[in-house]
Enzyme design. Structure first.
Site, mmCIF file in Angstrom:
data_model
loop_
_atom_site.group_PDB
_atom_site.id
_atom_site.type_symbol
_atom_site.label_atom_id
_atom_site.label_comp_id
_atom_site.label_asym_id
_atom_site.label_seq_id
_atom_site.Cartn_x
_atom_site.Cartn_y
_atom_site.Cartn_z
ATOM 1 N N LYS A 66 59.211 89.001 45.085
ATOM 2 C CA LYS A 66 59.382 87.620 44.613
ATOM 3 C C LYS A 66 58.575 86.699 45.516
ATOM 4 O O LYS A 66 58.537 86.891 46.739
ATOM 5 C CB LYS A 66 60.880 87.252 44.615
ATOM 6 C CG LYS A 66 61.178 85.896 43.988
ATOM 7 C CD LYS A 66 62.685 85.603 43.933
ATOM 8 C CE LYS A 66 62.978 84.239 43.318
ATOM 9 N NZ LYS A 66 64.419 83.912 43.294
ATOM 10 N N SER A 141 66.215 82.380 38.814
ATOM 11 C CA SER A 141 64.839 82.057 39.135
ATOM 12 C C SER A 141 63.929 83.269 39.316
ATOM 13 O O SER A 141 62.710 83.136 39.247
ATOM 14 C CB SER A 141 64.788 81.208 40.409
ATOM 15 O OG SER A 141 65.300 81.933 41.502
ATOM 16 N N SER A 165 70.318 83.926 40.550
ATOM 17 C CA SER A 165 68.900 84.206 40.289
ATOM 18 C C SER A 165 68.495 85.671 40.277
ATOM 19 O O SER A 165 67.361 85.980 39.907
ATOM 20 C CB SER A 165 68.036 83.467 41.299
ATOM 21 O OG SER A 165 67.936 82.132 40.912
HETATM 22 N N1 GLN Z 1 70.208 78.818 38.419
HETATM 23 C C1 GLN Z 1 70.795 78.478 39.673
HETATM 24 C C2 GLN Z 1 70.200 77.181 40.167
HETATM 25 O O1 GLN Z 1 69.352 76.672 39.518
HETATM 26 C C3 GLN Z 1 70.603 79.584 40.675
HETATM 27 C C4 GLN Z 1 69.282 79.626 41.327
HETATM 28 C C5 GLN Z 1 69.177 80.721 42.348
HETATM 29 O O2 GLN Z 1 70.037 81.598 42.444
HETATM 30 N N2 GLN Z 1 68.127 80.651 43.149
HETATM 31 O O3 GLN Z 1 70.565 76.698 41.179
#
Ligand code: GLN
Length: 456
Positions: A66, A141, A165
């Site tokens: 990532k 994400s 994410s």
């Molecule tokens: N979708 C969640 C957010 O926007 C989680 C994001 C993440 O885990 N990095 O905060």
């Protein structure tokens, strides 16, 4: 992993992976392909194997990283314009551990910029497409990582899970994704989002691969003082007998095909002799609101370091220092990043701290206790990952609240620090992947991985 049988060379595996990555280029999975570096490393490993030297447990295994993990190979951008051109002088501890075992990074994966998002649409590099339906989002994400594994480009990929994410894109693409217990894997060298909930984890095709990666990556690191010692203390791994279903999720509108997937796993578990009980967890209804106060507050603080001086991109019109900051941050962040910085600074401001941040912190304590109580009544919870399967590209980009609502079932675990493992759970009638999550008490990660084999 395939390399273990030594029937193929590392160079062959790496070349195949790069070829597949190029073949699926229009899915927009990678922000960087490590063509030269990966082939060079593969040749080194093949040479060592030819000489009969001992190689690591991941020797020659191609993987995707990532783009928020620092490494000296290629730029680390976290899919944000403000980090464009930033080549890290240091390597994340997790990356070092994987590469010490011979894993080879073939590319960096696309994500929502700074990991703020649930669809990989908030990337400076544009969205990643879902592995099974090109009109749908990859999830986020860590969307690029999930799709790289789902399309069999690599055997595993890294992810970060601050509020879902890893688990959500794993679910949207039909692969395994683990958010470990908070503190299990060092976060040194990973771009910080919200330090009190950030976790490092993986995407794999099998539970055994997940277990191997966890054994390699976990452990205490002096560079991340939240890391836990003796993670795989066998006395912690308890035999799972009783499965809890969270009753309160009945009230949030869960898609009927996700419900059906849950019911069929419950039936499978019952047929294997597991006891299934309903658990009430009313405090979970505060989780989403608490998360979207606590996380932006931490985001606002963690993103303050991007000043246009130290890292990556710098705006052109910078007549004085204020203009340098303002223009660099104005041009360098995505709208979602800015929204979180504004919300974060607002909830921390003196007039509103008690009403928002303090209240959210109290709700968080209730949620921590709610899980503790739940695990007195069952050994593991089985739950949806999201209220809906992967949505259409563009469907929620203009409605941040609708996007946040998709996180209702993933964020409570991050607030409590407990582990969650997404397992594949079939497909909808339209062929969209479904997943469910297994949730356990802190440090039960290994039991969750083992137990997931019972639900296949
Ligand atoms: N979708 C969640 C957010 O926007 C989680 C994001 C993440 O885990 N990095 O905060």
């Amino acid at each position: 992993m395939k390399i273990a049988n030594r029937k193929v060379t590392a160079e062959r595996l790496v070349r195949d992976a790069l070829e597949k990555a190029r073949h699926f280029a229009d899915y927009n999975i990678f922000t960087f392909l490590n063509e030269e570096g990966a082939i060079k490393k593969a040749r080194e490993i093949d040479a060592r194997i030819a000489k009969g030297e001992k190689v690591g447990r991941l020797a020659g295994v191609p993987y995707a990283l990532k783009d928020n993990f620092l490494s000296t190979e290629g730029q680390t951008t976290a899919a944000a314009h403000i980090l464009e051109g930033f080549v890290s002088p240091v390597t994340a501890t997790a990356v070092e551990k994987l590469e010490r075992e011979g894993a080879i990074m073939i590319g960096r994966t696309n994500m929502d910029a700074f990991a703020h998002g649930s669809s990989t649409e908030s990337s400076y590099y544009g969205p990643t497409l879902n592995a099974h339906d090109r009109e749908r989002v990859a999830g986020g994400s860590s969307g690029g990582s999930a799709v790289a594994v789902a399309l069999d480009i690599v055997e595993f990929a890294t992810g970060t899970d601050t509020g879902g994410s890893i688990r959500q894109p794993a679910s949207f693409n039909g692969v395994y994704g683990l958010k470990p217990t908070y503190g299990t894997i060092s976060r040194y060298g990973v771009v910080a989002m919200a330090s009190s909930t950030d976790c490092i984890g993986f995407f794999t095709k099998t539970p055994d691969d997940m277990n191997l990666l966890m054994e390699i990556a976990n452990g205490q690191d002096p560079k991340d003082l939240t890391t836990l010692p003796d993670y795989y203390d066998e006395s912690e791994a308890k035999k799972i007998k009783k499965i809890g279903i969270i009753k309160d999720f009945d009230n949030t509108s869960v898609d009927s095909e996700i419900r059906n997937a849950l019911v069929s796993k419950v039936e499978l578990a019952r047929s294997k002799g597991y006891e299934v009980v309903e658990i009430e967890m009313p405090a979970l209804k505060y989780a989403l609101a608490a998360y979207y106060i606590i996380v932006p507050a931490e985001v606002a603080s963690n993103l303050s370091r991007y000043d246009g001086v130290r890292y990556g991109f710098r705006a052109k019109d910078t007549k004085d220092l204020d203009a340098l900051y303002k223009n660099t941050r104005g041009e360098g962040f995505m709208p979602e990043n800015k929204r979180r910085i504004m919300v974060g600074n607002f909830v921390l401001s003196s007039g509103f701290y008690d009403a928002y941040f303090l209240k959210a912190a109290k709700a968080r304590t209730l949620i921590v206790k709610e899980y503790e109580k739940a695990f007195e009544k069952c050994d593991v919870l089985l739950s949806p990952v999201t209220p809906n399967p992967a949505f259409k590209l563009g469907e929620k980009t203009n409605d941040p609240v609708a996007m946040y609502l998709e996180d209702a079932m993933t964020v409570p675990l991050n607030l409590a620090g407990v582990p969650g493992l997404t397992i594949p759970a079939g497909k909808t009638k339209d062929g969209v992947a479904l997943g469910l999550q297994l949730i356990g008490p802190r440090r039960s990660d290994k039991s969750l991985i083992e137990f997931s084999k019972e639900l296949v």
